[in-house]
Design an enzyme around this catalytic site. Structure first.
Site, PDB file in Angstrom:
ATOM      1  N   SER A 164      -4.610  -8.932 -11.787  1.00 53.86           N
ATOM      2  CA  SER A 164      -4.035 -10.166 -11.250  1.00 53.86           C
ATOM      3  C   SER A 164      -4.194 -11.290 -12.276  1.00 53.86           C
ATOM      4  O   SER A 164      -3.802 -11.111 -13.429  1.00 53.86           O
ATOM      5  CB  SER A 164      -4.722 -10.493  -9.928  1.00 53.86           C
ATOM      6  N   ASP A 331       2.569  -3.310  -4.283  1.00 56.96           N
ATOM      7  CA  ASP A 331       2.261  -4.673  -4.741  1.00 56.96           C
ATOM      8  C   ASP A 331       3.571  -5.437  -4.901  1.00 56.96           C
ATOM      9  O   ASP A 331       4.335  -5.194  -5.826  1.00 56.96           O
ATOM     10  CB  ASP A 331       1.510  -4.603  -6.077  1.00 56.96           C
ATOM     11  N   HIS A 364      -1.046  -5.800  -3.276  1.00 55.18           N
ATOM     12  CA  HIS A 364      -1.696  -6.316  -4.480  1.00 55.18           C
ATOM     13  C   HIS A 364      -3.197  -6.047  -4.472  1.00 55.18           C
ATOM     14  O   HIS A 364      -3.821  -5.849  -5.510  1.00 55.18           O
ATOM     15  CB  HIS A 364      -1.415  -7.810  -4.578  1.00 55.18           C
TER      16      HIS A 364
END
Lengths: 391, 391
Positions: A164, A331, A364
Site C-alpha cells: 500500500s 483489491d 486490499h
C-alpha cells in the site's frame, strides 16, 4: 487491519522488542522537502529484529501503510496482548526470516507513532505543529529513512518491502537511491494514486475538516479532538480495504444482536456495527492531522511525474533493484492492472521482475493477512537475492 | 447525477409540466407501515405526462432513486434551465414515449421533494417530524404509490420502471401488487442490499449524525442545518455512482486550476474539486434527515426476506409481470451478478424475462445517462407489452 482474521500462532516470534528513536536534521542541517521547505529536527521511530552480519548484506527495510507504525513484529512487553502489525510475516523462519536477516522497520515522517508529525512539539513555538507542519511527500518520507540507514551503518539494503503506502515508499526508494537497493517487494500498490483512490482520501479528509473539534488542526490542547470526523474517515478507509466478496462472506445481511429490524437508526446489521466499532477504536490510537498529511502524501504520489516526466519507463530506468511485485485479485483500491502496468514498465527497462497476482477475497487488506503463498514467495525471493548479493 | 455529461438535446420535450400533490391516509384512515406504525396523513408529489387512453392500458409508472423527485421530464417554467432528471428517456418519441403512454412519476414517501417526509410538518405538533418520522421501507413507499394509482383511476400499469432504489420499488410493486403490474423494468438494482452497499450508506449516515448541527434531527428551526455532514455523505455517494474507469477518464490525476501541487490542503486535483462542488450543491436541495431515512429503507430492502422467507424464487413466485432487467458492466454498487441472480430466480418461476448487461464505463450512474441501447431496449419492450396487454 481486519480484526476478524486470526493471526497464525506458530510461536515463532522475535519476542520482546523495543521502539527506538533517531533524531536528525536539527537546524541548521534541516531536510529540504519536496515543497521546498527546510524542515527539522526530525525524529523517526524504528525497530530492528535480527542481527546485521559483518558483511552488512542482510539488511531488510520494511515500510508500513497509512496507519501503521515501526512495531512490525514481536511484543513490547510480556503483557502485550497483540504482536506487531506484520508478525505473521516477520520472525524466525517466517517469510522475512529474522534468523537470516537484519530487519529494520521505520515509522514514516508525518505519522503520530513516535516520529515527527503534526502532533509533535514545534521546538520554535513549544506547541504542537498542527497545520503548521509542512506537507510531506512519499519522497520526503524516504529521504528521512535514508538518514536512518546512514545512522545504522547500512549502505546497501538487501531488500525493501512494503504494501500500500509502504509499497509506494518501496518504489520511491528504488528510483531515488538505486545504488542502495538490491531488491524490492512492492505489494498491493501503485506508481500513481488513481482518481478513485484520491476521491476516497479526499472525502475522508473532508469528514475530519467538517468536525468542529478539528479547529483548523489546532485541537491538541482543547481536551476535545475531532473524533467523530476521524471515525467517519476511518470507516471510509475500512470499506476500501475490504471487497464486495469479503463483506458478503464476513457480514452478508446478518443482523447484530437482534432477530428483526430495529426500525430506528441503531446498527441493525453486523457490517454497521463493525464499522462503528472500527471508527471508535481508531480515534484512540491515531491523530486526525496525521491522517490528513499521510493521505495527502499518498494522493501526491506519482512516480512517473516526479521521476520520469510522466513516463513510468523513464522513472524505472533509474532503478537497479530486482523486483517481486504482488497484487491481490479482489483489491479494488490498487487493482492488479496497476501492478501489471508497473511490471510492464520495469521490464521495458530490462529490470529483473517477478510478478504474482494472488487469489484472495479479502480486498486490499489481503497483503496483511496470513497467506502461505505470499510468505513462500517472499521467503524464496529473499533467499535468492541474498545468494546473489554475495556473488 | 453526473453533471459532466451533456444531456441530449433533440428538442423532444414534454414541455412545461406541473408538480401535483395527492394527500391521503388522513386519520383515522392511516397507512399501516412495515414497522407497525399507523401513519398519516401522507402527501405524495407526482407529475404526469401524456394522456391516459380510454382503455386505461397505457399507464407507465416511473420511480426515482435516492435523491430524485417526481420531476422526471420537461420543465417547470420557461425560465427553467434544466429539465427533469430523466428527460433523455421520457418524452415524445423517446424511450418512454409520452405520445403513446400516460406516464406517472411519483416522489417517494420519506423524501423532501414535496412528499411527506421528516421535514414535513407533523399536524399533531405543528413542527417538522424530524426523527419522529417513522422509519419507512421500500414496501411502504410502494403501498403509498398504490394509493396514488387508485386516485388516478389506474387499475393496471402497463409498466413500472426505475433504477437503483427506483428499481427496488419496481420489484416490490411486482410482488406486492402482482395483478396491477403487466410489465416491469428494474434497472441497475438488486433484490437485497449487499453488505458493501449498506456499509457505504452507514458511513454516509454517520457523517450526518456526526455533524453537531444535526441535533438529533431537530435542526429545522435553528437556521443551521447539518450541511457539512450531508455534503460528506453526498460525496461518499458520488464515488459509488462512478467507477474506477470513469473517474480515470473524467479526472485522472489532472490538477484543478494549477500547474503544480499546492502543498497545502486545497483541492489540488479535479476529482477533489468535483466532489467538493457536488457536496456543496447538494445541501441546497436535499434534506439530511430524508437522506437518513431513504438510505435506511434501501438497506432494509430484502425482497427475499420480506416476500419469500429468504428465497428469491419464492418471492418472485408471487409476481406475474414480464420483465426487462438491465445492469451495467461498470456498476460496482449493484453489480451484474446481482441482476443475474434476480433473473435466474424469475426464470425459475416461469416468468417472461429479458436480461441485458449494457457495456458502460460510467458505473452505477450509467442508467441515468444517454444510452441509445437502453432507450431502444425500453422502447421496444414497452411496444411489445402494449401489444400484448391489448390481446
Amino acid at each position: 487491519m481486519s480484526e476478524y482474521i486470526e493471526h497464525d500462532a506458530d510461536g515463532n516470534s522475535v519476542g520482546i522488542v523495543e521502539k527506538k528513536l533517531f533524531t536528525f536534521a536539527a537546524p541548521p542541517d534541516r531536510l529540504t522537502l519536496d515543497s521546498g521547505v527546510k524542515f527539522g529536527p526530525i525524529t523517526l521511530a524504528y525497530e530492528t529484529y535480527g542481527t546485521l552480519n559483518k558483511e552488512k548484506d542482510n539488511a531488510v527495510l520494511i515500510l508500513h501503510a497509512l496507519t501503521g507504525d515501526a512495531h512490525t513484529a514481536g511484543y513490547h512487553s510480556n503483557d502485550d496482548d497483540k504482536p506487531g502489525w506484520w508478525d505473521i510475516m516477520v520472525g524466525p523462519q517466517k517469510g522475512v526470516d529474522t534468523d537470516k536477516y537484519f530487519v529494520v522497520c521505520s515509522n514514516i515522517l508525518g505519522s503520530c507513532m513516535g516520529s515527527t508529525g503534526p502532533s509533535s512539539i514545534d521546538p520554535g513555538t513549544k506547541k504542537p505543529y498542527g497545520m503548521n507542519f509542512p506537507v510531506v511527500t512519499i519522497s520526503d518520507m524516504v529521504r528521512a529513512q535514508r538518514q536512518l540507514m546512514d545512522h545504522l551503518g547500512i549502505e546497501k539494503l538487501l531488500s525493501v518491502i512494503g504494501g500500500s503506502i509502504g509499497g509506494m515508499q518501496v518504489l520511491e526508494w528504488c528510483v531515488q537511491y538505486p545504488d542502495m537497493v538490491f531488491s524490492a517487494i512492492p505489494l498491493a500498490t501503485t506508481t500513481r494514486h488513481s482518481a478513485l483512490a484520491i476521491a476516497f482520501n479526499e472525502v475522508a479528509r473532508q469528514a475530519i475538516l467538517a468536525d468542529p473539534n478539528w479547529k483548523k488542526g489546532d485541537y491538541y490542547d482543547n481536551g476535545r479532538k475531532p473524533d467523530l470526523g476521524l471515525a467517519v474517515a476511518r470507516m471510509i478507509g475500512h470499506i476500501t480495504y475490504l471487497s464486495d466478496e469479503s463483506m458478503r462472506f464476513k457480514f452478508g445481511r446478518r443482523l447484530q444482536d437482534r432477530s428483526d429490524f430495529s426500525f430506528n437508526f441503531d446498527a441493525d446489521f453486523q457490517v454497521e456495527s463493525y464499522l462503528r466499532y472500527q471508527g471508535k477504536k481508531f480515534v484512540d490510537r491515531f491523530d486526525a492531522n496525521s491522517f490528513l498529511y499521510i493521505t495527502k502524501a499518498a494522493d501526491y504520489f506519482d512516480l512517473e511525474r516526479q521521476h520520469g516526466a510522466g513516463s513510468a519507463v523513464e522513472a524505472f530506468s533509474k532503478a537497479k533493484a530486482k523486483f517481486l511485485v504482488a497484487s491481490f485479485t479482489s483489491d479494488w483500491l490498487y487493482p492488479t492492472y496497476q501492478s501489471r502496468s508497473m511490471v510492464k514498465a520495469m521490464k521495458k527497462c530490462g529490470l529483473d521482475v517477478s510478478f504474482c497476482e494472488i487469489e484472495a477475497q479479502w480486498g486490499h487488506d489481503a497483503f496483511l493477512l496470513p497467506s502461505a503463498r505470499l510468505s513462500a514467495l517472499i521467503s524464496g525471493f529473499l533467499d535468492g537475492a541474498h545468494r546473489e548479493i554475495r556473488k
